[in-house]
Motif scaffolding. Structure first.
Motif, PDB file in Angstrom:
ATOM      1  N   LEU A 113      -7.784   2.558  -1.302  1.00 15.31           N
ATOM      2  CA  LEU A 113      -6.434   2.050  -1.023  1.00 15.31           C
ATOM      3  C   LEU A 113      -6.216   1.875   0.478  1.00 15.31           C
ATOM      4  O   LEU A 113      -5.681   0.857   0.925  1.00 15.31           O
ATOM      5  CB  LEU A 113      -5.385   3.003  -1.603  1.00 15.31           C
ATOM      6  CG  LEU A 113      -3.914   2.604  -1.442  1.00 15.31           C
ATOM      7  CD1 LEU A 113      -3.106   3.035  -2.658  1.00 15.31           C
ATOM      8  CD2 LEU A 113      -3.294   3.233  -0.186  1.00 15.31           C
ATOM      9  N   LYS A 156      -8.104  -1.181   1.615  1.00 17.71           N
ATOM     10  CA  LYS A 156      -7.558  -2.456   1.148  1.00 17.71           C
ATOM     11  C   LYS A 156      -6.238  -2.809   1.823  1.00 17.71           C
ATOM     12  O   LYS A 156      -5.984  -3.977   2.147  1.00 17.71           O
ATOM     13  CB  LYS A 156      -7.365  -2.392  -0.365  1.00 17.71           C
ATOM     14  CG  LYS A 156      -6.836  -3.690  -0.968  1.00 17.71           C
ATOM     15  CD  LYS A 156      -6.760  -3.594  -2.474  1.00 17.71           C
ATOM     16  CE  LYS A 156      -6.229  -4.895  -3.086  1.00 17.71           C
ATOM     17  NZ  LYS A 156      -6.143  -4.808  -4.569  1.00 17.71           N
ATOM     18  N   TYR A 157      -5.372  -1.795   2.033  1.00 18.40           N
ATOM     19  CA  TYR A 157      -4.033  -2.073   2.536  1.00 18.40           C
ATOM     20  C   TYR A 157      -3.804  -1.606   3.974  1.00 18.40           C
ATOM     21  O   TYR A 157      -2.691  -1.714   4.479  1.00 18.40           O
ATOM     22  CB  TYR A 157      -2.983  -1.415   1.626  1.00 18.40           C
ATOM     23  CG  TYR A 157      -2.962  -1.996   0.233  1.00 18.40           C
ATOM     24  CD1 TYR A 157      -2.345  -3.209  -0.029  1.00 18.40           C
ATOM     25  CD2 TYR A 157      -3.586  -1.325  -0.821  1.00 18.40           C
ATOM     26  CE1 TYR A 157      -2.323  -3.746  -1.308  1.00 18.40           C
ATOM     27  CE2 TYR A 157      -3.574  -1.847  -2.108  1.00 18.40           C
ATOM     28  CZ  TYR A 157      -2.943  -3.054  -2.342  1.00 18.40           C
ATOM     29  OH  TYR A 157      -2.931  -3.590  -3.618  1.00 18.40           O
ATOM     30  N   GLN A 179      -8.132   8.400  -1.982  1.00 17.24           N
ATOM     31  CA  GLN A 179      -7.347   7.199  -1.692  1.00 17.24           C
ATOM     32  C   GLN A 179      -8.058   6.282  -0.696  1.00 17.24           C
ATOM     33  O   GLN A 179      -7.460   5.326  -0.187  1.00 17.24           O
ATOM     34  CB  GLN A 179      -5.970   7.580  -1.137  1.00 17.24           C
ATOM     35  CG  GLN A 179      -5.180   8.549  -1.986  1.00 17.24           C
ATOM     36  CD  GLN A 179      -5.104   8.145  -3.443  1.00 17.24           C
ATOM     37  OE1 GLN A 179      -4.745   7.014  -3.761  1.00 17.24           O
ATOM     38  NE2 GLN A 179      -5.450   9.081  -4.327  1.00 17.24           N
ATOM     39  N   GLY A 225       0.813  -1.207   0.000  1.00 16.71           N
ATOM     40  CA  GLY A 225       0.000   0.000   0.000  1.00 16.71           C
ATOM     41  C   GLY A 225       0.849   1.260   0.000  1.00 16.71           C
ATOM     42  O   GLY A 225       0.536   2.234  -0.694  1.00 16.71           O
ATOM     43  N   ILE A 269       2.246   1.861  -3.517  1.00  9.12           N
ATOM     44  CA  ILE A 269       1.230   2.382  -4.438  1.00  9.12           C
ATOM     45  C   ILE A 269       0.945   3.856  -4.132  1.00  9.12           C
ATOM     46  O   ILE A 269       0.902   4.696  -5.043  1.00  9.12           O
ATOM     47  CB  ILE A 269      -0.069   1.556  -4.342  1.00  9.12           C
ATOM     48  CG1 ILE A 269       0.162   0.125  -4.826  1.00  9.12           C
ATOM     49  CG2 ILE A 269      -1.192   2.219  -5.141  1.00  9.12           C
ATOM     50  CD1 ILE A 269      -1.011  -0.799  -4.600  1.00  9.12           C
ATOM     51  N   LEU A 270       0.758   4.172  -2.853  1.00  9.17           N
ATOM     52  CA  LEU A 270       0.464   5.554  -2.471  1.00  9.17           C
ATOM     53  C   LEU A 270       1.629   6.471  -2.823  1.00  9.17           C
ATOM     54  O   LEU A 270       1.416   7.605  -3.286  1.00  9.17           O
ATOM     55  CB  LEU A 270       0.174   5.625  -0.969  1.00  9.17           C
ATOM     56  CG  LEU A 270      -0.180   7.018  -0.425  1.00  9.17           C
ATOM     57  CD1 LEU A 270      -1.447   7.548  -1.090  1.00  9.17           C
ATOM     58  CD2 LEU A 270      -0.363   6.966   1.098  1.00  9.17           C
TER      59      LEU A 270
END
Length: 203
Positions: A189, A192-193, A186, A136, A139-140
């Motif tokens: 995200l 999810k993470y 976000q 995560g 990705i961020l």
């Protein structure tokens, strides 16, 4: 090292106060011209000259009260003093208008450098605020890196093609709203993470 906690309202005033005062001052003096030392200075330059020590004082007050400054706060102060000072010294508003570009390029570049090394340097400064799994964070970090470069490009486009007044509105409202919207988007995200806090031992 974590900083000391202070009243949230006071913290917000110290962080946003100089920007609000800059905006209000600009609205009042934007059409004025001041004769100082034999040279004419537009109201925008005079407000910039007042903004520099105000920004320095508020940042130093935050440091004194909390015992800590984030890297972004420190970099922002340095760039305000540098580019704001050049605007006043050369009586040229282009320098202070370039400050957001330099700031976003700096942070976008740093995040990009970390990504090239397979690391999320964003995690180093924000892990306590947003506990995420490593995937995560990566990705961020990629998204925020691209977003910083997009903001830098947007700032260049605005100040080079639009009026000073349009840029002031963009700087005061557009950039903060864009940053807020980015993190709001976000949510999936984070869901999810996000790492859940470990449950305590059963009694």
């Amino acid at each position: 090292m974590a900083g000391k906690k202070i009243n949230p309202t006071l913290k917000m005033v110290l962080e946003l106060g100089p920007i609000v005062l800059f905006f209000v001052g600009y609205l009042k003096l934007k059409d004025e011209v001041f004769l100082i030392g034999g040279s004419e200075y537009k109201g925008f330059i005079v407000i910039t000259a007042a903004f520099i020590p105000l920004m320095a004082a508020s940042t130093l007050a935050l440091w004194k009260l909390t015992g800590h400054l984030s890297r972004m706060q420190f970099a922002t102060l340095v760039l305000v003093v540098l580019f704001g000072g050049m605007s006043v010294w050369f009586n040229d508003d282009r320098f202070i208008k370039m400050k957001p570009t330099m700031l976003y390029l700096l942070f976008g570049g740093l995040l990009g450098l970390g990504l090239m090394r397979g690391q999320s340097w964003l995690k180093v400064v924000m892990e306590e605020l947003m506990p995420l799994k490593q995937e995560g964070w990566m990705i961020l970090t990629r998204r925020l890196c691209a977003f910083f470069f997009a903001l830098a490009a947007a700032n260049e486009l605005i100040w080079r093609t639009q009026s000073t007044e349009t840029w002031v509105y963009f700087k005061t409202f557009g950039l903060p709203v864009a940053m807020f919207a980015f993190f709001m988007l976000q949510g999936q995200l984070f869901q999810k993470y996000g790492e859940e806090e470990e449950a305590g031992p059963a009694k």
